[in-house]
Design an enzyme around this catalytic site. Structure first.
Site, PDB file in Angstrom:
ATOM      1  CB  SER A 126      -0.958  -0.034   1.173  1.00  0.00           C
ATOM      2  OG  SER A 126      -1.858   1.026   1.090  1.00  0.00           O
ATOM      3  CG  ASP A 143      -3.350  -0.571  -1.980  1.00  0.00           C
ATOM      4  OD1 ASP A 143      -3.092   0.578  -1.557  1.00  0.00           O
ATOM      5  OD2 ASP A 143      -4.024  -1.386  -1.327  1.00  0.00           O
ATOM      6  CE  LYS A 164      -7.408   2.255   2.811  1.00  0.00           C
ATOM      7  NZ  LYS A 164      -7.067   1.224   3.816  1.00  0.00           N
TER       8      LYS A 164
END
Ligand code: VG1
Ligand code: CO
Length: 543
Positions: free
Chosen positions: A113, A279, A376
């Site tokens: 991430s 990401d 998300k």
């Protein structure tokens, strides 16, 4: 043909807030990735034999090698079909959408991430389940247990699959389908938002700037903003995914997205700015000379949900992670819908979304999403804001200020002390935990402590309990200070201090958060001894 390889377990493969994250050099050790993937497959064997999996990553260093290895292990474990994003690039929300659309058994996302990439950076791996969401803790703990005793893995002979060319390939009995993931994702977005209206707004001259930070969203953002919505070429910056993110830190905040922030500060800068992370699941929203706190963003989206097509019939409930400000709670109260408070990490929203108890949810860490996927979704949040701008015909700043006037403002900041000594960090937390009871009644920053606890969550759907999710110091409804250690860092420890205070005085509603919160920031140090334990005088990152 596949073989059984004898291996020895590693003891450090416990997934954190979001998957297993380690420096690339750790993942490059012989058998390290193989062991973890086999431990995972051992735990979900019943689901995956003959079934479909989705596979891709954020394009960081080691992504391509890892994909080839995982395909071979999948073949040897009798997975039926694997869908791979072209070039191995697949954003986290797009993987979630693909799992759901194809009724796949799950997906593997290769990402650390927002952590830096490159040979010296981090790598990560995460499993998402059938609902498209991150594996719940019950599963990640089983994988961890299995990884500590694993003594063999199954792997097909080396065969190279050309993941840069969409098409169907065969790896022993495994079907590999390489697809361009952008189109499918863009279609989903067009079902949720009014693209026609956004296009008109852009034609009328509203200027946008999107910083993909050389991470996964570049191709998605170019297709959506420039091709479909007609924003001028060049509206998307750093749009080519690079293995080291161009040397940057793919974390969309005021510190690491400094170039975008500077552009938005200029008097002749764009009207709307946004960025997303490695990401593609995070988002930062900026107006002209204006920063939208992620907690406020969630509250604004909830209050305005019926203005966009995907949510026109209203929302059934909302949820926020515990350290996220209570701005959305007030919106939920006004709408008379439930608001859930969960531990940090998207996996805790999954059950609530599946059970249709919530429609929107978010975290203070630049994460916002809805029931359209189980992750998300950075670009989703950006499109939601653009749709709002097109409907309300107001600036970002005016929309937020109007929101504050209606609901009050939850002035908010998060201070991160990164890469501090792990022993010191645990020392601070343990000492504070031991003293929680004695804090009640104490007065700090002119406010008295009404409650102090170690946050635990009882999942209302499956009854599971999750403990030690952060130390909360509450000052009635007025203010909170929260202390938590990060579960995504790979070096030392990261202390996060979350500070918020409600502000209803009209005269102060626009003031700078660091100024409005100064006395509470000092109180946080007085209560926990941050300087004393960390040896630091100031946080590394302030948002
Ligand atoms: C951080 C954030 C958390 C988020 C997690 C994964 O975790 O605080 O809210 O869910 O990162 O985000 P931690 O444990 O470091 O505070 V991401 O974009 O990695 O998928
Ligand atoms: Co992310």
């Amino acid at each position: 043909m596949s073989q059984t390889v004898t291996t020895r377990p590693f003891q450090d493969q416990r997934p954190g807030t979001s998957g297993l994250r380690k420096p690339v050099s750790v993942f490059q050790q012989p058998h390290y990735l193989e062991n973890f993937v086999q431990a995972l497959f051992d735990c979900v064997a019943e689901d995956i034999v003959g079934a479909t999996l989705v596979l891709g990553g954020d394009g960081r260093y080691h992504n391509r090698e890892a994909i080839q290895t995982i395909l071979r292990i999948a073949a040897a474990n009798k997975v039926g079909h694997v869908v791979v994003g072209r070039g191995g690039i697949y954003s986290t929300p797009a993987v979630s959408a693909a799992i759901r659309k194809r009724h796949a058994a799950g997906g593997i996302i290769l990402s650390a991430s927002h952590n830096p990439g490159g040979p010296e950076g981090d790598f990560g791996i995460k499993y998402n389940s059938r609902n498209g969401g991150p594996a719940p803790e019950s599963l990640t703990e089983r994988i961890f247990s299995r990884s500590k005793e694993i003594d063999r893995y199954f792997i097909a002979e080396p065969q190279h699959i050309d993941i840069d060319r969409p098409g169907t390939y065969r790896l022993d009995t495994l079907n590999v389908e390489v697809i361009d993931p952008v189109e499918e994702y863009a279609q989903l977005m067009q079902r949720l938002f009014d693209f026609e209206r956004i296009r008109e707004m852009l034609q009328e001259g509203l200027r946008i700037s999107f910083d993909a930070m050389h991470a996964v969203t570049g191709p998605y953002a170019k297709a959506i903003f420039e091709d479909l919505l007609g924003a001028p070429r060049g509206s998307v910056h750093n749009g080519i995914p690079l293995a080291d993110f161009g040397g940057g830190h793919p974390d969309p905040n005021l510190t690491y997205a400094a170039a975008l922030v500077a552009q938005m500060q200029a008097p002749d800068g764009p009207d709307f700015g946004a960025a997303s992370d490695g990401d593609g699941d995070r988002n930062m929203i900026l107006g002209k000379q204006f920063f939208v706190t992620p907690s406020d963003s969630l509250a604004v989206l909830a209050a305005n949900a019926t203005r966009v097509p995907g949510y026109k019939d209203g929302i059934v409930g909302v949820a926020r992670s515990m350290p996220t400000s209570r701005a959305v709670d007030r919106v939920a109260a006004a709408l008379d819908i439930p608001c859930f408070e969960t531990p940090t990490g998207w996996k805790f929203f999954g059950n609530l979304l599946d059970a249709d108890r919530i429609t929107l949810c978010g975290e203070e860490s630049f994460g916002t999403g809805s029931n359209h996927v189980r992750e998300k979704d950075g670009l989703w949040a950006v499109l939601f804001w653009l749709n709002l701008l097109a409907v309300r015909k107001q600036s970002v700043a005016d929309i937020v200020r109007e929101h504050w006037r209606e609901y009050g403002r939850d002035v908010y900041t998060r201070h991160d002390y990164e890469n501090i000594d792990a022993t010191a960090a645990h020392g601070l937390m343990n000492a504070l935990r031991d003293r929680l009871d004695t804090l009640i009644g104490q007065v700090h920053a002119g406010l008295s402590v009404t409650a102090a606890d170690d946050f635990a969550y009882d999942d209302p759907i499956d009854g599971s309990r999750t403990e030690h999710q952060g130390l909360r110091i509450l000052f009635g409804n007025e203010a909170r200070i929260i202390f938590r250690l990060s579960g995504t860092g790979t070096q030392g420890a990261t202390l996060r201090v979350y500070i918020e205070r409600q502000e209803i005085r009209d005269t102060h509603i626009d003031a700078d958060a660091q100024v409005l919160l100064r006395s509470l920031i000092e109180a946080a140090d007085a209560i926990a001894g941050i300087r004393k334990y960390t040896g630091r005088n100031a946080p590394d990152v302030i948002t």
